[in-house]
Motif scaffolding. Sequence first.
Motif, PDB file in Angstrom:
ATOM      1  N   ARG A  66       0.834  -1.199   0.000  1.00 43.34           N
ATOM      2  CA  ARG A  66       0.000   0.000   0.000  1.00 43.34           C
ATOM      3  C   ARG A  66       0.869   1.249   0.000  1.00 43.34           C
ATOM      4  O   ARG A  66       0.510   2.266  -0.580  1.00 43.34           O
ATOM      5  N   VAL A  67       2.039   1.182   0.659  1.00 35.36           N
ATOM      6  CA  VAL A  67       2.967   2.307   0.771  1.00 35.36           C
ATOM      7  C   VAL A  67       4.354   1.808   0.444  1.00 35.36           C
ATOM      8  O   VAL A  67       4.739   0.710   0.841  1.00 35.36           O
ATOM      9  N   PHE A  68       5.129   2.647  -0.276  1.00 29.71           N
ATOM     10  CA  PHE A  68       6.489   2.275  -0.635  1.00 29.71           C
ATOM     11  C   PHE A  68       7.352   3.528  -0.685  1.00 29.71           C
ATOM     12  O   PHE A  68       6.919   4.559  -1.188  1.00 29.71           O
ATOM     13  N   ARG A  69       8.564   3.440  -0.133  1.00 36.31           N
ATOM     14  CA  ARG A  69       9.496   4.574  -0.180  1.00 36.31           C
ATOM     15  C   ARG A  69      10.296   4.472  -1.478  1.00 36.31           C
ATOM     16  O   ARG A  69      10.941   3.464  -1.754  1.00 36.31           O
ATOM     17  N   TYR A  70      10.225   5.522  -2.303  1.00 34.31           N
ATOM     18  CA  TYR A  70      10.946   5.561  -3.567  1.00 34.31           C
ATOM     19  C   TYR A  70      11.682   6.889  -3.659  1.00 34.31           C
ATOM     20  O   TYR A  70      11.055   7.951  -3.629  1.00 34.31           O
ATOM     21  N   LEU A  71      13.007   6.820  -3.724  1.00 37.70           N
ATOM     22  CA  LEU A  71      13.864   8.011  -3.781  1.00 37.70           C
ATOM     23  C   LEU A  71      13.547   8.988  -2.649  1.00 37.70           C
ATOM     24  O   LEU A  71      13.498  10.198  -2.832  1.00 37.70           O
ATOM     25  N   GLY A  72      13.289   8.438  -1.456  1.00 35.67           N
ATOM     26  CA  GLY A  72      13.060   9.261  -0.273  1.00 35.67           C
ATOM     27  C   GLY A  72      11.638   9.747  -0.109  1.00 35.67           C
ATOM     28  O   GLY A  72      11.323  10.424   0.866  1.00 35.67           O
ATOM     29  N   VAL A  73      10.750   9.427  -1.029  1.00 35.65           N
ATOM     30  CA  VAL A  73       9.356   9.859  -0.952  1.00 35.65           C
ATOM     31  C   VAL A  73       8.483   8.646  -0.656  1.00 35.65           C
ATOM     32  O   VAL A  73       8.589   7.621  -1.329  1.00 35.65           O
ATOM     33  N   MET A  74       7.639   8.766   0.349  1.00 37.50           N
ATOM     34  CA  MET A  74       6.701   7.698   0.674  1.00 37.50           C
ATOM     35  C   MET A  74       5.489   7.825  -0.245  1.00 37.50           C
ATOM     36  O   MET A  74       4.713   8.779  -0.128  1.00 37.50           O
ATOM     37  N   LEU A  75       5.363   6.890  -1.175  1.00 39.28           N
ATOM     38  CA  LEU A  75       4.219   6.882  -2.086  1.00 39.28           C
ATOM     39  C   LEU A  75       3.170   5.918  -1.571  1.00 39.28           C
ATOM     40  O   LEU A  75       3.503   4.817  -1.140  1.00 39.28           O
ATOM     41  N   ASP A  76       1.916   6.328  -1.603  1.00 36.03           N
ATOM     42  CA  ASP A  76       0.850   5.391  -1.258  1.00 36.03           C
ATOM     43  C   ASP A  76      -0.013   5.161  -2.486  1.00 36.03           C
ATOM     44  O   ASP A  76       0.071   5.886  -3.466  1.00 36.03           O
ATOM     45  N   ASN A  77      -0.847   4.139  -2.413  1.00 39.63           N
ATOM     46  CA  ASN A  77      -1.600   3.721  -3.592  1.00 39.63           C
ATOM     47  C   ASN A  77      -2.692   4.702  -4.009  1.00 39.63           C
ATOM     48  O   ASN A  77      -3.278   4.551  -5.068  1.00 39.63           O
ATOM     49  N   ARG A  78      -2.961   5.736  -3.207  1.00 41.90           N
ATOM     50  CA  ARG A  78      -3.935   6.754  -3.589  1.00 41.90           C
ATOM     51  C   ARG A  78      -3.274   8.100  -3.883  1.00 41.90           C
ATOM     52  O   ARG A  78      -3.941   9.080  -4.152  1.00 41.90           O
ATOM     53  N   LEU A  79      -1.926   8.137  -3.808  1.00 36.62           N
ATOM     54  CA  LEU A  79      -1.142   9.360  -4.036  1.00 36.62           C
ATOM     55  C   LEU A  79      -1.616  10.517  -3.159  1.00 36.62           C
ATOM     56  O   LEU A  79      -1.740  11.649  -3.604  1.00 36.62           O
ATOM     57  N   GLN A  80      -1.851  10.223  -1.879  1.00 37.57           N
ATOM     58  CA  GLN A  80      -2.307  11.233  -0.933  1.00 37.57           C
ATOM     59  C   GLN A  80      -1.160  11.868  -0.148  1.00 37.57           C
ATOM     60  O   GLN A  80      -1.318  12.934   0.408  1.00 37.57           O
ATOM     61  N   PHE A  81      -0.020  11.218  -0.042  1.00 35.64           N
ATOM     62  CA  PHE A  81       1.185  11.696   0.640  1.00 35.64           C
ATOM     63  C   PHE A  81       1.012  11.861   2.148  1.00 35.64           C
ATOM     64  O   PHE A  81       1.843  12.466   2.798  1.00 35.64           O
ATOM     65  N   GLU A  82      -0.081  11.324   2.713  1.00 38.77           N
ATOM     66  CA  GLU A  82      -0.265  11.402   4.170  1.00 38.77           C
ATOM     67  C   GLU A  82       0.833  10.642   4.894  1.00 38.77           C
ATOM     68  O   GLU A  82       1.356  11.120   5.909  1.00 38.77           O
ATOM     69  N   ASP A  83       1.193   9.474   4.403  1.00 44.38           N
ATOM     70  CA  ASP A  83       2.254   8.672   5.029  1.00 44.38           C
ATOM     71  C   ASP A  83       3.593   9.403   4.936  1.00 44.38           C
ATOM     72  O   ASP A  83       4.387   9.366   5.871  1.00 44.38           O
TER      73      ASP A  83
END
Length: 83
Positions: free
Chosen positions: A47-64
């Motif tokens: 559901r969430v993955f850290r990519y190049l220092g940014v936590m991406l979630d599957n809804r692109l909300q950036f809350e995580d």
Amino acid sequence: MDLRSFSAWTRENKITTNAKKTKFMVFSREPTSMNINLDGVLIEQVRVFRYLGVMLDNRLQFEDHIDDLVHRLSSLTGALRRA
């Protein structure tokens, strides 16, 4: 390119892939579950993955990502305050 073609291409070019370390994410507003296999190994859906220092979630909300930043900044300000 599908996963079978990718797997064949990596074998032909002597590139190893570690399917156990591979993860996938489906970007969607609704929860989506699917099974994907690479060389007979089930790839983990996240559901969430850290990519190049940014936590991406599957809804692109950036809350995580924001929560992670707040936590790290709180820790750093506490260390500075103690110093």
